[in-house]
Design a protein around this motif. Structure first.
Motif, PDB file in Angstrom:
ATOM      1  N   GLU A  44      47.435  64.045  34.629  1.00 53.77           N
ATOM      2  CA  GLU A  44      46.287  63.321  35.160  1.00 53.77           C
ATOM      3  C   GLU A  44      45.084  64.254  35.207  1.00 53.77           C
ATOM      4  OE1 GLU A  44      48.549  60.330  38.277  1.00 53.77           O
ATOM      5  OE2 GLU A  44      47.779  62.244  39.006  1.00 53.77           O
ATOM      6  N   LEU A  45      43.934  63.666  35.476  1.00 58.89           N
ATOM      7  CA  LEU A  45      42.724  64.437  35.724  1.00 58.89           C
ATOM      8  C   LEU A  45      42.462  64.411  37.226  1.00 58.89           C
ATOM      9  CD1 LEU A  45      40.261  65.990  34.727  1.00 58.89           C
ATOM     10  CD2 LEU A  45      39.100  63.803  34.378  1.00 58.89           C
ATOM     11  N   LEU A  46      42.417  65.591  37.845  1.00 61.99           N
ATOM     12  CA  LEU A  46      42.155  65.717  39.272  1.00 61.99           C
ATOM     13  C   LEU A  46      40.749  66.273  39.462  1.00 61.99           C
ATOM     14  CD1 LEU A  46      45.549  67.310  40.425  1.00 61.99           C
ATOM     15  CD2 LEU A  46      44.990  64.896  40.071  1.00 61.99           C
ATOM     16  N   VAL A  47      39.905  65.530  40.159  1.00 56.99           N
ATOM     17  CA  VAL A  47      38.518  65.932  40.385  1.00 56.99           C
ATOM     18  C   VAL A  47      38.345  66.236  41.870  1.00 56.99           C
ATOM     19  CG1 VAL A  47      36.089  65.269  40.189  1.00 56.99           C
ATOM     20  CG2 VAL A  47      37.751  64.466  38.480  1.00 56.99           C
ATOM     21  N   PHE A  48      38.112  67.506  42.185  1.00 56.96           N
ATOM     22  CA  PHE A  48      38.034  67.976  43.566  1.00 56.96           C
ATOM     23  C   PHE A  48      36.584  68.305  43.902  1.00 56.96           C
ATOM     24  CE2 PHE A  48      39.321  71.661  46.592  1.00 56.96           C
ATOM     25  CZ  PHE A  48      39.193  70.824  47.695  1.00 56.96           C
ATOM     26  N   VAL A  49      36.031  67.640  44.930  1.00 61.66           N
ATOM     27  CA  VAL A  49      34.658  67.872  45.376  1.00 61.66           C
ATOM     28  C   VAL A  49      34.714  68.558  46.735  1.00 61.66           C
ATOM     29  CG1 VAL A  49      32.423  66.830  45.888  1.00 61.66           C
ATOM     30  CG2 VAL A  49      33.914  65.800  44.152  1.00 61.66           C
ATOM     31  N   THR A  50      34.152  69.771  46.826  1.00 63.11           N
ATOM     32  CA  THR A  50      34.305  70.589  48.024  1.00 63.11           C
ATOM     33  C   THR A  50      33.142  71.565  48.158  1.00 63.11           C
ATOM     34  OG1 THR A  50      35.726  72.240  49.100  1.00 63.11           O
ATOM     35  CG2 THR A  50      35.710  72.210  46.700  1.00 63.11           C
ATOM     36  N   ASP A  51      32.943  72.085  49.358  1.00 59.76           N
ATOM     37  CA  ASP A  51      31.966  73.166  49.537  1.00 59.76           C
ATOM     38  C   ASP A  51      32.654  74.529  49.547  1.00 59.76           C
ATOM     39  OD1 ASP A  51      33.260  73.028  51.964  1.00 59.76           O
ATOM     40  OD2 ASP A  51      31.453  72.869  53.181  1.00 59.76           O
ATOM     41  N   VAL A  52      33.978  74.544  49.319  1.00 62.23           N
ATOM     42  CA  VAL A  52      34.786  75.776  49.257  1.00 62.23           C
ATOM     43  C   VAL A  52      34.620  76.606  50.534  1.00 62.23           C
ATOM     44  CG1 VAL A  52      35.542  77.683  47.771  1.00 62.23           C
ATOM     45  CG2 VAL A  52      34.394  75.742  46.754  1.00 62.23           C
ATOM     46  N   TYR A  53      34.401  75.911  51.655  1.00 59.91           N
ATOM     47  CA  TYR A  53      34.380  76.621  52.940  1.00 59.91           C
ATOM     48  C   TYR A  53      35.826  76.709  53.437  1.00 59.91           C
ATOM     49  CZ  TYR A  53      33.404  77.909  57.752  1.00 59.91           C
ATOM     50  OH  TYR A  53      33.385  78.561  58.956  1.00 59.91           O
ATOM     51  N   GLN A  54      36.295  77.934  53.694  1.00 60.68           N
ATOM     52  CA  GLN A  54      37.680  78.125  54.107  1.00 60.68           C
ATOM     53  C   GLN A  54      37.764  79.325  55.042  1.00 60.68           C
ATOM     54  OE1 GLN A  54      40.040  78.910  50.572  1.00 60.68           O
ATOM     55  NE2 GLN A  54      38.491  80.258  49.722  1.00 60.68           N
ATOM     56  N   SER A  55      38.776  79.307  55.894  1.00 57.67           N
ATOM     57  CA  SER A  55      38.966  80.415  56.834  1.00 57.67           C
ATOM     58  C   SER A  55      40.171  81.271  56.462  1.00 57.67           C
ATOM     59  CB  SER A  55      39.135  79.879  58.264  1.00 57.67           C
ATOM     60  OG  SER A  55      40.203  78.955  58.325  1.00 57.67           O
ATOM     61  N   ASN A  56      41.181  80.646  55.823  1.00 62.17           N
ATOM     62  CA  ASN A  56      42.405  81.392  55.474  1.00 62.17           C
ATOM     63  C   ASN A  56      42.892  81.039  54.071  1.00 62.17           C
ATOM     64  OD1 ASN A  56      42.993  82.816  58.067  1.00 62.17           O
ATOM     65  ND2 ASN A  56      43.095  80.711  58.849  1.00 62.17           N
ATOM     66  N   ALA A  57      41.962  80.980  53.122  1.00 62.39           N
ATOM     67  CA  ALA A  57      42.293  80.702  51.708  1.00 62.39           C
ATOM     68  C   ALA A  57      42.943  79.338  51.511  1.00 62.39           C
ATOM     69  CB  ALA A  57      43.192  81.796  51.138  1.00 62.39           C
TER      70      ALA A  57
ATOM     71  N   PHE B 123      32.381  65.706  33.601  1.00 57.87           N
ATOM     72  CA  PHE B 123      33.504  64.803  33.832  1.00 57.87           C
ATOM     73  C   PHE B 123      33.978  64.190  32.516  1.00 57.87           C
ATOM     74  CE2 PHE B 123      34.787  60.348  34.504  1.00 57.87           C
ATOM     75  CZ  PHE B 123      35.907  60.535  35.290  1.00 57.87           C
ATOM     76  N   LEU B 124      33.045  63.694  31.710  1.00 55.42           N
ATOM     77  CA  LEU B 124      33.417  63.096  30.425  1.00 55.42           C
ATOM     78  C   LEU B 124      34.061  64.121  29.499  1.00 55.42           C
ATOM     79  CD1 LEU B 124      30.453  60.700  29.518  1.00 55.42           C
ATOM     80  CD2 LEU B 124      32.826  60.086  30.041  1.00 55.42           C
ATOM     81  N   LYS B 125      33.550  65.339  29.531  1.00 56.36           N
ATOM     82  CA  LYS B 125      34.118  66.405  28.690  1.00 56.36           C
ATOM     83  C   LYS B 125      35.578  66.646  29.038  1.00 56.36           C
ATOM     84  CE  LYS B 125      33.568  71.357  27.722  1.00 56.36           C
ATOM     85  NZ  LYS B 125      32.755  72.571  28.028  1.00 56.36           N
ATOM     86  N   GLN B 126      35.883  66.759  30.328  1.00 51.69           N
ATOM     87  CA  GLN B 126      37.256  67.027  30.735  1.00 51.69           C
ATOM     88  C   GLN B 126      38.149  65.793  30.555  1.00 51.69           C
ATOM     89  OE1 GLN B 126      36.502  70.392  30.641  1.00 51.69           O
ATOM     90  NE2 GLN B 126      38.428  70.284  31.748  1.00 51.69           N
ATOM     91  N   ARG B 127      37.601  64.620  30.762  1.00 53.70           N
ATOM     92  CA  ARG B 127      38.374  63.390  30.553  1.00 53.70           C
ATOM     93  C   ARG B 127      38.789  63.277  29.086  1.00 53.70           C
ATOM     94  NH1 ARG B 127      38.382  58.794  28.268  1.00 53.70           N
ATOM     95  NH2 ARG B 127      39.158  56.892  29.240  1.00 53.70           N
TER      96      ARG B 127
END
Length: 285
Positions: free
Chosen positions: A168-181, A276-280
Protein backbone atom coordinates in the motif's frame (compact mmCIF):
# COMPACT_ATOMS: atom_id res chain seq x y z
CA UNK A 1 -7.76 27.18 2.38
CA UNK A 2 -10.12 30.14 2.42
CA UNK A 3 -12.88 27.62 1.64
CA UNK A 4 -13.97 26.14 4.98
CA UNK A 5 -15.85 23.16 3.53
CA UNK A 6 -13.25 20.39 3.10
CA UNK A 7 -15.16 18.63 0.33
CA UNK A 8 -15.46 21.78 -1.79
CA UNK A 9 -11.93 22.90 -0.99
CA UNK A 10 -10.43 19.54 -1.98
CA UNK A 11 -12.43 19.46 -5.22
CA UNK A 12 -11.39 23.03 -6.09
CA UNK A 13 -7.72 22.32 -5.35
CA UNK A 14 -7.51 19.02 -7.21
CA UNK A 15 -9.61 20.03 -10.21
CA UNK A 16 -7.37 23.03 -10.73
CA UNK A 17 -4.21 20.98 -10.31
CA UNK A 18 -5.34 18.12 -12.54
CA UNK A 19 -6.25 20.38 -15.44
CA UNK A 20 -4.06 19.12 -18.27
CA UNK A 21 -2.44 16.28 -16.27
CA UNK A 22 -2.75 12.79 -17.76
CA UNK A 23 -4.01 9.94 -15.62
CA UNK A 24 -1.46 7.28 -14.71
CA UNK A 25 -1.61 3.94 -16.50
CA UNK A 26 0.19 0.59 -16.60
CA UNK A 27 0.37 -2.07 -19.25
CA UNK A 28 -2.14 -4.88 -18.99
CA UNK A 29 -5.41 -6.21 -20.31
CA UNK A 30 -7.83 -3.36 -20.90
CA UNK A 31 -9.97 -1.61 -23.44
CA UNK A 32 -7.62 1.00 -24.90
CA UNK A 33 -4.93 -0.42 -27.22
CA UNK A 34 -1.32 0.44 -26.30
CA UNK A 35 1.17 -1.80 -28.16
CA UNK A 36 2.14 -5.30 -29.33
CA UNK A 37 4.88 -7.47 -27.87
CA UNK A 38 6.16 -10.95 -28.67
CA UNK A 39 4.43 -13.89 -27.03
CA UNK A 40 6.23 -15.38 -24.02
CA UNK A 41 5.53 -18.83 -22.50
CA UNK A 42 2.93 -18.42 -19.75
CA UNK A 43 1.12 -15.46 -21.37
CA UNK A 44 -2.67 -15.61 -21.44
CA UNK A 45 -3.64 -17.08 -24.83
CA UNK A 46 -6.74 -14.88 -24.85
CA UNK A 47 -4.46 -11.90 -25.41
CA UNK A 48 -3.02 -13.31 -28.65
CA UNK A 49 -3.81 -11.21 -31.73
CA UNK A 50 -4.74 -13.75 -34.40
CA UNK A 51 -4.91 -11.13 -37.16
CA UNK A 52 -1.25 -10.27 -36.51
CA UNK A 53 -0.45 -13.99 -36.58
CA UNK A 54 -2.20 -14.34 -39.95
CA UNK A 55 -0.16 -11.44 -41.38
CA UNK A 56 3.22 -12.27 -39.90
CA UNK A 57 3.08 -15.97 -38.94
CA UNK A 58 4.34 -14.91 -35.48
CA UNK A 59 2.56 -14.76 -32.14
CA UNK A 60 1.97 -11.31 -30.62
CA UNK A 61 0.30 -10.22 -27.40
CA UNK A 62 -1.95 -7.20 -27.62
CA UNK A 63 -1.32 -4.92 -24.63
CA UNK A 64 -3.69 -2.22 -23.48
CA UNK A 65 -3.68 0.60 -20.98
CA UNK A 66 -5.68 0.26 -17.79
CA UNK A 67 -6.07 2.51 -14.80
CA UNK A 68 -4.30 1.31 -11.66
CA UNK A 69 -6.05 1.02 -8.32
CA UNK A 70 -4.17 0.81 -5.05
CA UNK A 71 -4.91 1.14 -1.35
CA UNK A 72 -3.79 4.37 0.33
CA UNK A 73 -3.79 5.02 4.06
CA UNK A 74 -3.49 8.58 5.36
CA UNK A 75 -1.85 8.89 8.77
CA UNK A 76 -2.32 12.20 10.59
CA UNK A 77 -0.40 13.40 13.63
CA UNK A 78 -3.02 15.16 15.77
CA UNK A 79 -0.99 15.53 18.96
CA UNK A 80 -1.17 18.91 20.69
CA UNK A 81 1.89 20.35 18.92
CA UNK A 82 -0.15 20.43 15.69
CA UNK A 83 -2.07 23.35 17.24
CA UNK A 84 0.91 25.57 16.44
CA UNK A 85 -0.34 28.51 14.40
CA UNK A 86 1.12 31.11 12.09
CA UNK A 87 -1.30 33.86 11.12
CA UNK A 88 -4.83 32.55 10.63
CA UNK A 89 -3.98 28.85 10.24
CA UNK A 90 -2.69 26.06 12.46
CA UNK A 91 -0.65 23.09 11.32
CA UNK A 92 -3.61 20.78 11.84
CA UNK A 93 -5.77 22.92 9.55
CA UNK A 94 -3.11 22.72 6.85
CA UNK A 95 -2.91 18.96 7.43
CA UNK A 96 -6.70 18.64 7.03
CA UNK A 97 -6.71 20.45 3.68
CA UNK A 98 -3.66 18.48 2.53
CA UNK A 99 -5.16 15.08 3.40
CA UNK A 100 -8.59 16.05 2.07
CA UNK A 101 -7.06 17.04 -1.29
CA UNK A 102 -4.94 13.88 -1.53
CA UNK A 103 -7.90 11.69 -0.54
CA UNK A 104 -10.13 13.37 -3.13
CA UNK A 105 -7.45 12.82 -5.79
CA UNK A 106 -7.01 9.18 -4.77
CA UNK A 107 -10.76 8.57 -4.84
CA UNK A 108 -10.92 10.23 -8.26
CA UNK A 109 -8.42 7.64 -9.51
CA UNK A 110 -10.38 4.74 -8.04
CA UNK A 111 -8.10 4.04 -5.08
CA UNK A 112 -9.24 2.72 -1.70
CA UNK A 113 -8.53 5.26 1.06
CA UNK A 114 -8.26 4.99 4.84
CA UNK A 115 -7.58 7.39 7.71
CA UNK A 116 -5.51 6.84 10.86
CA UNK A 117 -5.25 9.60 13.47
CA UNK A 118 -2.52 9.66 16.14
CA UNK A 119 -3.87 11.71 19.02
CA UNK A 120 -3.95 11.88 22.80
CA UNK A 121 -1.85 8.68 23.10
CA UNK A 122 -4.53 6.74 21.17
CA UNK A 123 -5.17 5.73 17.54
CA UNK A 124 -8.33 6.31 15.50
CA UNK A 125 -8.56 3.84 12.60
CA UNK A 126 -10.78 4.03 9.53
CA UNK A 127 -10.04 1.09 7.22
CA UNK A 128 -9.36 1.69 3.52
CA UNK A 129 -12.36 1.48 1.21
CA UNK A 130 -13.27 2.78 -2.23
CA UNK A 131 -16.55 4.65 -2.66
CA UNK A 132 -17.76 8.24 -2.48
CA UNK A 133 -19.69 7.71 0.78
CA UNK A 134 -16.46 6.53 2.38
CA UNK A 135 -14.71 9.68 1.15
CA UNK A 136 -17.48 11.77 2.73
CA UNK A 137 -16.99 9.95 6.03
CA UNK A 138 -13.24 10.64 5.81
CA UNK A 139 -13.96 14.35 5.28
CA UNK A 140 -16.26 14.31 8.31
CA UNK A 141 -13.59 12.73 10.52
CA UNK A 142 -11.02 15.28 9.35
CA UNK A 143 -13.39 18.14 10.16
CA UNK A 144 -13.80 16.85 13.73
CA UNK A 145 -10.05 16.72 14.38
CA UNK A 146 -8.88 18.72 17.38
CA UNK A 147 -5.24 18.13 18.39
CA UNK A 148 -4.70 17.01 21.97
CA UNK A 149 -2.21 15.26 24.21
CA UNK A 150 0.94 13.47 23.20
CA UNK A 151 1.70 11.16 20.29
CA UNK A 152 0.16 7.67 20.20
CA UNK A 153 1.95 4.91 22.09
CA UNK A 154 3.10 1.72 20.24
CA UNK A 155 0.67 -0.42 22.24
CA UNK A 156 -2.12 1.04 20.06
CA UNK A 157 -0.50 0.27 16.68
CA UNK A 158 -2.39 -3.00 16.18
CA UNK A 159 -4.81 -1.42 13.70
CA UNK A 160 -1.90 -0.59 11.40
CA UNK A 161 -1.33 -4.29 10.74
CA UNK A 162 -4.89 -5.05 9.64
CA UNK A 163 -6.13 -5.01 6.06
CA UNK A 164 -4.92 -6.38 2.75
CA UNK A 165 -1.58 -8.12 2.43
CA UNK A 166 -0.66 -6.34 -0.80
CA UNK A 167 1.64 -3.33 -0.75
CA UNK A 168 0.00 0.00 0.00
CA UNK A 169 0.91 3.66 -0.07
CA UNK A 170 1.12 5.16 3.43
CA UNK A 171 1.01 8.97 3.61
CA UNK A 172 2.06 10.35 7.00
CA UNK A 173 1.44 14.05 7.80
CA UNK A 174 3.28 15.23 10.92
CA UNK A 175 5.32 18.04 12.45
CA UNK A 176 7.90 15.43 13.63
CA UNK A 177 7.65 16.77 17.17
CA UNK A 178 8.75 13.97 19.51
CA UNK A 179 10.15 13.55 23.00
CA UNK A 180 11.47 9.96 22.88
CA UNK A 181 11.90 9.11 19.17
CA UNK A 182 8.24 7.99 18.98
CA UNK A 183 7.86 9.25 15.39
CA UNK A 184 10.76 7.12 14.16
CA UNK A 185 9.54 4.16 16.21
CA UNK A 186 6.29 4.43 14.27
CA UNK A 187 8.13 4.69 10.95
CA UNK A 188 10.15 1.58 11.80
CA UNK A 189 6.86 -0.21 12.50
CA UNK A 190 5.45 0.95 9.17
CA UNK A 191 8.63 -0.09 7.38
CA UNK A 192 8.19 -3.62 8.70
CA UNK A 193 4.95 -3.79 6.66
CA UNK A 194 7.01 -3.27 3.47
CA UNK A 195 4.69 -0.56 2.16
CA UNK A 196 5.66 2.58 0.27
CA UNK A 197 5.85 5.49 2.75
CA UNK A 198 5.61 9.24 2.15
CA UNK A 199 6.22 11.68 5.02
CA UNK A 200 5.06 15.29 4.75
CA UNK A 201 6.83 17.27 7.47
CA UNK A 202 4.83 20.42 8.32
CA UNK A 203 6.63 23.56 9.42
CA UNK A 204 5.22 27.04 10.06
CA UNK A 205 6.96 30.08 8.61
CA UNK A 206 7.29 31.72 12.03
CA UNK A 207 9.07 28.68 13.49
CA UNK A 208 11.42 28.46 10.50
CA UNK A 209 12.40 32.12 10.83
CA UNK A 210 11.88 32.44 14.62
CA UNK A 211 9.63 35.42 14.07
CA UNK A 212 6.79 35.55 16.61
CA UNK A 213 6.03 39.29 16.56
CA UNK A 214 7.51 40.35 19.88
CA UNK A 215 6.72 37.28 22.00
CA UNK A 216 9.31 36.49 24.67
CA UNK A 217 7.67 33.54 26.45
CA UNK A 218 7.15 30.28 24.57
CA UNK A 219 5.13 27.26 25.70
CA UNK A 220 5.50 23.61 24.75
CA UNK A 221 2.00 22.70 23.53
CA UNK A 222 2.32 19.09 24.70
CA UNK A 223 4.07 19.43 28.07
CA UNK A 224 3.10 22.95 29.09
CA UNK A 225 6.74 23.85 29.83
CA UNK A 226 7.67 27.50 29.16
CA UNK A 227 10.93 29.25 28.26
CA UNK A 228 11.99 32.90 27.91
CA UNK A 229 13.67 33.77 24.59
CA UNK A 230 15.13 36.93 23.10
CA UNK A 231 14.30 36.18 19.47
CA UNK A 232 16.82 38.61 17.97
CA UNK A 233 19.75 37.21 19.96
CA UNK A 234 18.68 33.57 19.60
CA UNK A 235 17.72 33.60 15.91
CA UNK A 236 21.08 32.69 14.32
CA UNK A 237 21.83 29.86 16.75
CA UNK A 238 18.23 28.64 16.54
CA UNK A 239 18.26 28.48 12.72
CA UNK A 240 21.58 26.63 12.74
CA UNK A 241 20.09 24.03 15.08
CA UNK A 242 16.91 23.83 13.02
CA UNK A 243 18.84 23.28 9.78
CA UNK A 244 20.89 20.59 11.51
CA UNK A 245 17.73 18.90 12.78
CA UNK A 246 16.11 18.99 9.32
CA UNK A 247 19.20 17.51 7.66
CA UNK A 248 19.42 14.75 10.29
CA UNK A 249 15.72 14.01 9.78
CA UNK A 250 16.17 13.87 6.01
CA UNK A 251 19.05 11.41 6.36
CA UNK A 252 17.10 9.20 8.76
CA UNK A 253 14.24 9.07 6.25
CA UNK A 254 16.66 8.27 3.46
CA UNK A 255 18.19 5.45 5.49
CA UNK A 256 14.68 3.97 5.84
CA UNK A 257 13.94 4.45 2.11
CA UNK A 258 11.09 6.81 2.99
CA UNK A 259 10.11 9.63 0.64
CA UNK A 260 10.38 12.82 2.71
CA UNK A 261 9.19 16.34 1.95
CA UNK A 262 9.09 19.45 4.15
CA UNK A 263 6.09 21.74 3.64
CA UNK A 264 5.73 25.27 4.98
CA UNK A 265 2.14 26.03 5.94
CA UNK A 266 2.02 29.21 3.83
CA UNK A 267 2.82 27.23 0.66
CA UNK A 268 0.27 26.07 -1.92
CA UNK A 269 -0.48 22.34 -1.99
CA UNK A 270 0.64 21.83 -5.61
CA UNK A 271 4.04 20.34 -4.78
CA UNK A 272 2.52 17.92 -2.28
CA UNK A 273 0.04 16.77 -4.95
CA UNK A 274 2.88 16.21 -7.43
CA UNK A 275 4.88 14.24 -4.87
CA UNK A 276 1.82 12.15 -4.05
CA UNK A 277 1.17 11.29 -7.70
CA UNK A 278 4.84 10.43 -8.21
CA UNK A 279 4.84 7.93 -5.35
CA UNK A 280 1.41 6.55 -6.25
CA UNK A 281 2.57 5.84 -9.79
CA UNK A 282 5.80 4.30 -8.50
CA UNK A 283 3.81 1.85 -6.37
CA UNK A 284 1.41 1.06 -9.24
CA UNK A 285 4.04 0.00 -11.75
Amino acid sequence: MAIKDLNLSAKTTVDGFMNGINKSVIKGQGLEFSQYRSYQPGDDLRSLDWKMFARSDRYYIRESEVETNISIRFLVDASASMNHHDGDFTKIEYAKYLVASLAYLANLQGDAIGLYVFKDADLFAMAAKQDYQHLSRLFFQLEQLKPAGSFTQPIHYKALFTGAQKRELLVFVTDVYQSNAEIFDLLDTLNSLRHEIVVFHLLARNEVELDFKGYTTFEDLETGATVQIDQVKARKHYQENLNRFLEETRMKMLDRKIYYRTLITDQALDQALRDFLKQRNKLSI
